[in-house]
Motif scaffolding. Structure first.
Motif, PDB file in Angstrom:
ATOM      1  N   GLN A   1      23.128   8.952  48.975  1.00  0.00           N
ATOM      2  CA  GLN A   1      24.089   8.099  49.866  1.00  0.00           C
ATOM      3  C   GLN A   1      25.770   8.948  49.608  1.00  0.00           C
ATOM      4  N   THR A   2      25.804   9.204  48.242  1.00  0.00           N
ATOM      5  CA  THR A   2      27.100   9.992  47.814  1.00  0.00           C
ATOM      6  C   THR A   2      27.270  11.426  48.515  1.00  0.00           C
ATOM      7  N   MET A   3      26.349  12.234  48.721  1.00  0.00           N
ATOM      8  CA  MET A   3      26.150  13.473  49.529  1.00  0.00           C
ATOM      9  C   MET A   3      26.581  13.237  50.779  1.00  0.00           C
TER      10      MET A   3
ATOM     11  N   LYS B   1      16.337   3.798  47.305  1.00  0.00           N
ATOM     12  CA  LYS B   1      15.863   4.512  46.275  1.00  0.00           C
ATOM     13  C   LYS B   1      14.852   5.493  46.929  1.00  0.00           C
ATOM     14  N   PHE B   2      14.039   4.938  47.928  1.00  0.00           N
ATOM     15  CA  PHE B   2      12.904   5.705  48.330  1.00  0.00           C
ATOM     16  C   PHE B   2      13.591   6.855  49.329  1.00  0.00           C
ATOM     17  N   GLN B   3      14.691   6.217  49.937  1.00  0.00           N
ATOM     18  CA  GLN B   3      15.453   7.298  50.880  1.00  0.00           C
ATOM     19  C   GLN B   3      15.941   8.257  50.155  1.00  0.00           C
ATOM     20  N   ASN B   4      16.457   8.148  49.096  1.00  0.00           N
ATOM     21  CA  ASN B   4      17.146   8.984  48.025  1.00  0.00           C
ATOM     22  C   ASN B   4      16.189  10.079  47.702  1.00  0.00           C
ATOM     23  N   ASN B   5      14.926   9.337  47.394  1.00  0.00           N
ATOM     24  CA  ASN B   5      13.653  10.582  46.825  1.00  0.00           C
ATOM     25  C   ASN B   5      13.472  11.179  47.741  1.00  0.00           C
ATOM     26  N   VAL B   6      13.314  10.643  48.850  1.00  0.00           N
ATOM     27  CA  VAL B   6      12.846  11.611  50.155  1.00  0.00           C
ATOM     28  C   VAL B   6      13.805  12.589  50.514  1.00  0.00           C
ATOM     29  N   ALA B   7      15.219  12.401  50.521  1.00  0.00           N
ATOM     30  CA  ALA B   7      16.278  13.219  50.785  1.00  0.00           C
ATOM     31  C   ALA B   7      16.326  14.314  49.648  1.00  0.00           C
ATOM     32  N   MET B   8      16.105  14.034  48.671  1.00  0.00           N
ATOM     33  CA  MET B   8      16.412  14.941  47.354  1.00  0.00           C
ATOM     34  C   MET B   8      14.865  16.076  47.689  1.00  0.00           C
ATOM     35  N   ALA B   9      13.899  15.644  48.017  1.00  0.00           N
ATOM     36  CA  ALA B   9      12.784  16.236  48.160  1.00  0.00           C
ATOM     37  C   ALA B   9      12.942  17.357  49.355  1.00  0.00           C
ATOM     38  N   ILE B  10      13.628  16.729  50.260  1.00  0.00           N
ATOM     39  CA  ILE B  10      13.691  17.622  51.503  1.00  0.00           C
ATOM     40  C   ILE B  10      14.756  18.789  51.242  1.00  0.00           C
ATOM     41  N   ILE B  11      15.744  18.358  50.294  1.00  0.00           N
ATOM     42  CA  ILE B  11      16.716  19.351  49.929  1.00  0.00           C
ATOM     43  C   ILE B  11      16.294  20.314  49.297  1.00  0.00           C
ATOM     44  N   LYS B  12      15.341  20.181  48.332  1.00  0.00           N
ATOM     45  CA  LYS B  12      14.708  20.977  47.449  1.00  0.00           C
ATOM     46  C   LYS B  12      13.757  21.910  48.166  1.00  0.00           C
TER      47      LYS B  12
END
Lengths: 305, 264, 296
Positions: free
Chosen positions: A204-206, C5-16
């Motif tokens: 969300q921050t990003m 939280k789920f959304q966050n995890n998915v986003a982080m995975a995509i970025i990586k």
């Protein structure tokens, strides 16, 4: 009483002449550069408009016509329909920009927000090495990897706008990524910490804070990449198929302004309609490069406000 | 408290005592005026301190005296040195700066050896004789109280010295040119107390041969080393007097409040 | 809450995942070029001239041409860039004229290299009648190189604290003397890094060369070092195909039976040369910087 020092400080010395010499030298360097740029614009402009002033071609035909056959006449006007190439150039550029945006933003976010010091360094080296690969090598790989891949998986000959866009995507990826990294780095740290402290997740921050604050910088990066893609000649020419036809699909052979230029200049005679028409394409390229520059400037100005 | 900036006390010197004098000096950064009507006279072989809060115009004033502000600020008015106006465009600034040298707030030795730091400008001035150069290096380093510390390492990089040593090297470099006047812009502000004390000692010795004008934000320093003190406030010269008088018996209320720490 | 939280995890995975893909792209590119190219590199390949119709041609002349063209380009573009860089870093006033100059340099750097090449073709090759030649190629590469090198030199000079300039001026030195003798030596590591990096770019450039230095590599006599002689490798007026142009040429109209092998080998040579440029820029820059500041 004679005051030697008083006399000295009123007279020119070695240092005065050194300074004049130095200023002259650096001014000449700048003037050379200014002359080069004005000469490029002057010559290409005068050559580029000859098609219309001397060969009686119509500007409207040039931008809307679809038949590129300058040596043929049609009702007293040469057939200089450049629309297929113009569309081809915009097609590969826009498509490459669409491909590159998520990759550049994702990689830049990873580098600035997530990566460890070591990973940061590795990615920076990766980007530098990608920048260093010459465009003909991208073209060669495109020819040997991208074209057959498209042919086997999507059909057609493999040559076409899609192949060109994929090659350009990889070519502009490092430039767009490193400019995006710069703009993300410019976002003050406390923006992020404030958002995280309010309980927002890193994503969300990003998304709501970092990317938003860096929007104009990211746009600038993408436009820079597009400018490079639009002007790239050989890598595209090698994979686009070089057919001056209206592009009806991403998979059919097509052409761009640059590809027609590189193929054509050597096969036409200076001063003929066919040759002049090519210089008109060069003028369009020059004008587009100015327009991209202008867009970058406009985005930058908006940012200052 | 409201002060009237028109309330001033400016000491006047005898003609023959003056080493440098400014007349109606007005300095502008673009639209903004940083100094108003600076009229000051500096006595030969004395130390004059320029004090005042930051933004008072004291550094701007000092840097204008040998035209280091050129291209940055617009300096109007005259600066009289040996009977001529050195603020005139006709003056050879490079030659002039040989006689009116400057030492800066942050030590800025060149990234060359200690020896070359001193000889570089001398060689440019045509002094090629090795013995002569070595002699000048030695005397100027001695005058700057650095000789004993570096005499065995003259070929080492100047950047290897400590901050205080670097600053004394910069002083040595300046006095090697045998200037008339030495301008010092907060020369000790970036240094520790021991280095500061050494620099102050050096300055007191130097005044036998040079006219020194020093900007300092440290009032104790001004009272310790200087013969005269000028107090600047918001671009105005408020009071110029003997240091003793300024610190014990200021003529202007503003000066008194500044010195007693009531503001700034 | 769980949703974000789920959304966050998915986003982080995509970025990586994206970052990993970028690394993979490079690995794939380098791997592909080196694996398909290196087996074709042999001593014979490097020292034999190319052949137009039969197999077994090498790239000796192209290698020489690439380096010779690079050196000529740097000889012309470095002094001009140095002057322009010094001007922008230390002499330019903050006014409209300076921002116009900066804009013009910016525009030059964003011009498509094919347009720059065509301009030199028009002016030098055709109108001044010097023909397809190393000289015309060096001029085109100079135009292409000037803005980048100028910016690099300007930045390297600006990275030296202005205190150094003031120090020199306060001793009565002229600004020019202070810049050339005190500031430039300190800016040297940055300038050298920039020159080598620009060398890498120049080395791989082809679009600006096909109509200036030409697309043919007539045989040269490597024992003849008389610059005015037509068969001399040093002759400025001979057409000179470079490695990068060679790759393009073979792929668009090469008719020798081993065209693909030759372009793979040439690509590998080109890439290895550029990798060496990049690594040496990094190494030399760091080394000089450490040497210069070792005392700190």
């Amino acid at each position: 009483m004679r005051d030697e020092i008083r006399e000295k400080i009123q007279k020119n010395s070695k240092a005065t002449y050194q300074e004049i010499f130095g200023k002259l030298l650096v001014s000449i360097s700048i003037i050379i550069i200014l002359l080069i740029v004005s000469a490029i614009f002057g010559f290409i402009f005068s050559k580029g408009i000859a098609t219309f002033t001397e060969n009686n071609a119509q500007v409207k035909d040039f931008f809307t016509g679809t038949n590129w056959n300058p040596s043929m006449n049609e009702k007293g006007h040469p057939q200089v329909g450049a629309l297929p190439m113009i569309l081809g150039s915009f097609g590969v550029t826009l498509l490459a920009a669409i491909f590159v945006t998520p990759f550049a933003i994702g990689t830049a976010l990873y580098i600035t927000e997530l990566a460890s010091k070591k990973m940061k360094k590795i990615l920076q080296i990766v980007i530098e090495l990608l920048v260093g690969i010459p465009s003909v090598v991208y073209g060669f790989i495109g020819l040997n990897v991208v074209v057959p891949f498209i042919r086997e998986n999507f059909g057609g000959t493999g040559y076409g706008i899609l192949a060109g866009a994929v090659v350009l995507f990889v070519m502009i990826l490092p430039t767009v990524t490193s400019l995006t990294v710069d703009s993300l780095k410019a976002v003050p740290k406390h923006y992020r910490s404030a958002s995280l402290a309010l309980g927002a997740t890193p994503w969300q921050t990003m998304f709501h804070v970092t990317l938003k604050a860096a929007t104009s910088g990211i746009l600038t990066a993408i436009v820079f990449g597009m400018a490079r893609a639009f002007g790239e000649a050989l890598a595209v020419q090698m994979v686009i198929g070089n057919a001056s036809l209206m592009p009806t699909s991403l998979l059919n052979p097509a052409s761009t302004l640059t590809s027609v230029l590189t193929m054509g200049i050597g096969n036409t005679v200076m001063g003929t309609v066919g040759n002049n028409a090519l210089w008109s394409l060069a003028l369009v390229l020059l004008a587009m490069s100015l327009i991209f520059n202008l867009i970058v400037r406009l985005i930058g100005r908006k940012d200052i406000k | 408290m409201e002060y009237n900036l028109k309330d001033k006390y400016i000491l006047q010197l005898n003609e023959k005592e003056k080493a440098l004098e400014t007349r109606d000096l007005n300095i502008f950064y673009g639209e903004k005026q940083a100094l108003f009507d600076g009229n000051l006279q500096f006595e030969r072989y004395k130390i004059t301190s320029l004090i005042g809060a930051s933004g008072s115009g004291k550094s701007t004033f000092l840097r204008s005296l040998n035209r280091m502000n050129e291209g940055v600020a617009d300096v109007k008015g005259s600066i009289l040195y040996r009977g001529i106006d050195i603020n005139s465009p006709k003056i050879n600034v490079y030659e002039m700066r040989k006689y009116i040298g400057m030492v800066f707030q942050r030590p800025n030795p060149f990234s060359k050896s200690i020896y070359e730091n001193i000889t570089f400008a001398l060689k440019e001035n045509g002094i090629k004789d090795k013995e002569k150069l070595a002699e000048i290096v030695e005397t100027s380093l001695k005058q700057a109280a650095l000789w004993d510390e570096v005499k065995d390492d003259l070929n080492k990089s100047a950047l290897a010295l400590s901050g205080g040593q670097q600053q004394r090297l910069c002083i040595a470099r300046a006095i090697a040119m045998k200037p008339d006047i030495l301008l010092l812009d907060e020369p000790a502000s970036a240094l520790d107390p021991i280095s500061t004390a050494k620099i102050e000692e050096t300055l007191l010795e130097l005044k036998e041969k040079y006219t020194l004008i020093i900007v300092t934000h440290n009032m104790q320093q001004a009272s310790r080393i200087s013969d005269y003190t000028v107090f600047f406030h918001l671009g105005n010269v408020i009071e110029y007097n003997k240091t003793k008088n300024i610190f014990t018996n200021p003529k202007i209320k503003l000066t008194e409040d500044y010195i007693s720490g009531n503001f700034g | 809450m769980k949703n974000t939280k789920f959304q966050n995890n998915v986003a982080m995975a995509i970025i990586k995942l994206i970052a990993a893909m970028v690394v993979l792209i490079l690995v794939f590119l380098l791997g592909k070029i080196l694996i398909s190219g290196v087996p074709h590199i042999s001593w014979k390949f490097l020292v034999t001239p190319s052949k137009a119709f039969t197999a077994g041609g090498g790239i000796s002349v192209q290698i020489f041409n690439s380096f010779y063209l690079l050196i000529l380009t740097l000889l012309i573009s470095f002094p001009i860039s140095l002057g322009a860089g010094i001007y922008l870093a230390k002499y330019a006033a903050k006014n409209k004229i300076t921002s116009l100059i900066r804009m013009v340099i910016e525009i030059l750097s964003s011009l498509p290299s094919v347009v720059v090449g065509l301009f030199v073709f028009l002016v030098c090759v055709v109108q001044m009648q010097i023909g397809f030649s190393i000289l015309a190629g060096a001029i085109a590469l100079t135009f292409f190189n000037l803005p980048l090198l100028t910016r690099n030199i300007e930045e390297s000079i600006k990275a030296v604290p202005n205190l150094q300039l003031e120090g020199g001026l306060a001793l009565g030195l002229s600004k020019w003397k202070t810049i050339t003798k005190i500031i430039l030596p300190e800016a040297l590591p940055g300038i050298i890094t920039g020159v080598i990096l620009s060398a890498g770019r120049v080395f791989g450039e082809a679009a600006a060369l096909i109509y200036t230095a030409g697309q043919s590599a007539p045989a040269v006599d490597f024992t003849n070092w008389n610059i005015f002689d037509e068969t001399s490798p040093l002759n400025l007026m001979r057409p000179a195909e470079t490695l990068a142009v060679h790759i393009w040429k073979i792929n668009s109209e090469g008719i020798m039976p081993d065209a693909n092998a030759i372009s793979a080998g040439t690509s590998a040579v080109l890439i290895i040369a550029i990798l060496i440029f990049n690594l040496s820029a990094r190494y030399l820059g760091n080394y000089l910087y450490r040497k210069l500041t070792s005392a700190r």
